[in-house]
Structure formats: C-alpha cells, structure tokens
Design an enzyme around this catalytic site. Structure first.
Site, short mmCIF file in Angstrom:
data_model
loop_
_atom_site.label_atom_id
_atom_site.label_comp_id
_atom_site.label_asym_id
_atom_site.label_seq_id
_atom_site.Cartn_x
_atom_site.Cartn_y
_atom_site.Cartn_z
N GLU A 64 28.55 11.55 -2.40
CA GLU A 64 28.98 11.38 -3.79
C GLU A 64 28.65 12.67 -4.55
OE1 GLU A 64 26.41 9.01 -6.17
OE2 GLU A 64 28.01 8.24 -7.46
N LYS A 133 33.65 3.05 -7.83
CA LYS A 133 32.27 2.55 -7.76
C LYS A 133 32.12 1.27 -8.58
CE LYS A 133 27.60 4.53 -8.20
NZ LYS A 133 26.87 5.77 -8.59
N CYS A 165 26.58 4.98 -3.57
CA CYS A 165 25.23 5.18 -4.10
C CYS A 165 24.59 3.90 -4.63
CB CYS A 165 25.29 6.26 -5.18
SG CYS A 165 23.68 7.00 -5.53
#
Lengths: 307, 80
Positions: A64, A133, A165
C-alpha cells in the site's frame, strides 16, 4: 504445508505451483507527481530484479502507498484511474508477461471521491480486479470506505482477493474474502511501528481462521510521521509463516503456493473447515441435523446494532 | 472396570468413502449409490451397511465432508 483435518482428505486432484513475489519497497513520501513517478520507477526496477532473481514468476505484489507514500501531502498526488501512472504499471506487467498487484489513492472511482484502491493487473496489461479499502485507518485516513471485496481468477488456479492494511485488523473482511471464494488473500499495507507484533498476529489469524494462503506486503522506511518496519510475509492456511522479509530493509521474498489445495481442503476437511462451519454452529446436534445455527444470535451482527 | 467403546467406525467409513471415490460436494443419493451397500463395523459385535448407518440423516446434499459428518453425528445421537 498444513496441519490439516482430523479426517483424511480423499481423492486425487491436480495442483499447480504459483510463484509469488513480494517486493518490500521504501517509497518516497511524495509531494509531487515527479516523486510519484520515481516511486513507480522503483517498482518497475524491483520487477526487473524479480525477473532475474526468480525467472518465470507468476505474480508480484507491492505494498500500500508504494506509489505515493503516506505523507501529509497525499491529496496533492492523488492519481487518475485512467492516468499514465497506472498505464506504466500495466505496460510493465505486459512487458514481463506477469501479473502484478499494486495500490494507490485515486481522485475518483465509480463516482466516489478519494478512494484507496488496490488493483490487480494481468499479464496482458489489463486491470482485472479493483478493491477499495473497506476500513480506512481511523481517524487519520480520510478516504472513502469500500463496498465490496471481489475475487479474481488468477494464474495457476489462484482465486485472489485483496485487502488493505488496517482492513486486516478487523476479522470481517478476511471472512468476507474467504466466503467470496478466494484461496489467496493478499494484504497490501503501510503498517508502522509500534505494531509489528499486531501485523504478524493478524496475518496469522487471517490465514488460520479462513484457511487461506495469505500474502502480506508491507513497506519499509521513515516518513514525516511513522516508521514502516517491513516484515512482509507469506503464510500457510494454518497460520504458519512460509517466508518472511527482514525488518527495515528493502527486500524480495518468494514462495510457491498451491491454490487448488485450499479449494480441496474446503471440500474435504471434516474439521477446522471454518469458512463453512462459522455459520453452522452446533451442526452435529440432533436438533440441527447437519445444518447448524446461523450468526443471528450474535449481537455484533444484528442489523439494529450496526446503525 | 472401565467400559471400552468401539472407536473405529468413522475411520472405516472414511476409508470406504475414499476407496469408492466419494468426493465432496455430493448428494446423499449419489453417496449412497457409491457406498450404501458397503458393510462397516460399528461396534465390536455389529456390522451394518453404510446405507443403514446413514439412514437418519436429514439433509439431502453435502457441500463438504464436514457437513456430511455433522449431519451423520446429529442423526446418531438422541437426547431424553
């Protein structure tokens, strides 16, 4: 490669070896598009290194924010979905006849402003998978939360889903990816100190709870605020680590995965088949006769508690 | 004296399913077509057909082996 099931996994089945690379890169915390392009230069350079070090690899994963960094000027360097920066990555995948997984913040995607977008490019240079995300890191990240977790059929029998993440700090998105049919969950990240233990715990838990391979790609380096420790890793479906990059250094790791084994496990494992049994609670009780109880008795998943 | 239980029924059943190419997912009908007439030992002094052993299973389709064994176990226990 797997602790497995109490009952034998029956039948012959074919598997293919999927050669997966993680490039643990140190992006510049970009303030200009010139610096974004330097980051893309770096990614392309690492892809070239991988092509020499691991000839014939199938797919390369980067972290990322590998395109833009994660500094305070991120809004100044947001990308156009159909811009030349993504095109450079598409060209590189086509040139090397390999798949790639990347991540960048785009100005707009599907009508929504400011999306942190992970995407998969196939060996012909086509973007074949996009994922926004679902769980931006709060309160710092101001990107739009995603709305679906698609699975793409990749090379060698792989069924790939992407998470990003902080997504991996929540069990729901791992489960969503597995329930949607993925046998490899790719987690691209910009995970920072002091959460290096949490990085490992959550990757292991995501693999084990969902009986999936996990490919977890992190950055290294220091920007205006944080230290990104690395520790990229590739994990077995029992949560054991196959290979891991060191802390703090740019690095390439590589593992051969066998995606069809995951599919077979989900059909033939009589225990530890969590992707099936999580909502079949008590299925061995005579009152439930093999079907089990759903999740409806969990307060956490009741619609009235999610408003 | 400690009563000894017969423990190998699941093992015999698993072995026979593998031998007769029972691969999941599978319907109950197809499973029984493959191994229903096969005899397995269910106690020290008792052998039955798999068809009989599975006769109380309520569902007709098993998406995976776990579902089959859950349904089987559920069918073989009775609470007062």
């Amino acid at each position: 490669m797997n602790i497995g099931s109490t009952h034998v996994i029956s039948g012959k089945f074919e598997v293919e070896a999927l050669s997966v690379i993680v490039a643990q890169v140190p992006p510049i915390s970009a303030q200009t598009m010139d610096e974004v392009n330097k980051n893309i230069d770096q990614i392309c350079d690492w892809m070239d290194k991988a092509s020499f070090g691991f000839p014939g690899f199938d797919i390369l994963v980067t972290a990322e924010f590998a395109l833009q960094g994660c500094g305070p000027f991120w809004k100044d360097v947001m990308l156009d979905y159909d811009g030349k920066e993504f095109q450079r990555l598409r060209d590189k995948c086509k040139e090397l006849n390999t798949w790639g997984i990347f991540c960048g913040v785009v100005k707009e995607y599907k009508g929504r402003k400011g999306c942190n977008l992970a995407f998969t490019i196939d060996n012909l240079g086509n973007i074949v998978q996009e994922y926004v995300k679902m769980n931006p890191w709060l309160p710092a990240e101001q990107t739009c939360p995603g709305w679906k977790c698609p699975v793409v059929n990749g090379p060698k029998g792989s069924k790939i889903s992407l998470i990003i993440c902080a997504d991996g700090d929540y069990p729901e998105i791992w489960r969503e990816a597995a329930v949607n049919g993925s046998n490899i969950i790719v987690r691209v990240a910009h995970y920072m100190a002091p959460w290096d233990k949490a990085w490992e715990i959550t990757n292991k838990a995501g693999a084990y709870f969902n009986q999936s391979y996990v490919v977890a790609a992190n950055c290294v380096g220091v920007d205006e605020s944080f230290s990104y420790f690395g520790d990229s890793m590739i994990l077995n479906p029992d949560g054991t680590i196959i290979t891991q990059a060191p802390k703090g250094l740019p690095w390439l790791i590589k593992a051969d995965l066998y995606p069809q084994i995951i599919d077979k496990m989900r059909e033939e494992q009589a225990t530890s088949n969590y992707v099936w049994s999580y909502n079949k609670r008590g299925a061995s009780h005579p009152g439930f006769g093999g079907t089990g109880a759903s999740l409806s008795e969990y307060n956490a998943y009741r619609e009235e508690n999610n408003k | 004296m400690i009563k000894k239980a017969y423990l190998a029924t699941g093992h015999h059943l698993t072995k026979k399913m593998a031998e007769y190419d029972v691969i999941f997912p599978i319907s109950r009908e197809e499973l029984l077509n493959k191994v229903g007439k096969v005899i397995i030992k269910v106690d020290f002094d008792k052998d039955v057909s798999i068809e009989e052993y599975c006769s109380n299973i309520k569902i007709k389709y098993f998406s995976n082996k776990d579902e089959f064994f859950c349904a089987l176990n559920a069918s073989n226990i009775f609470y007062e």
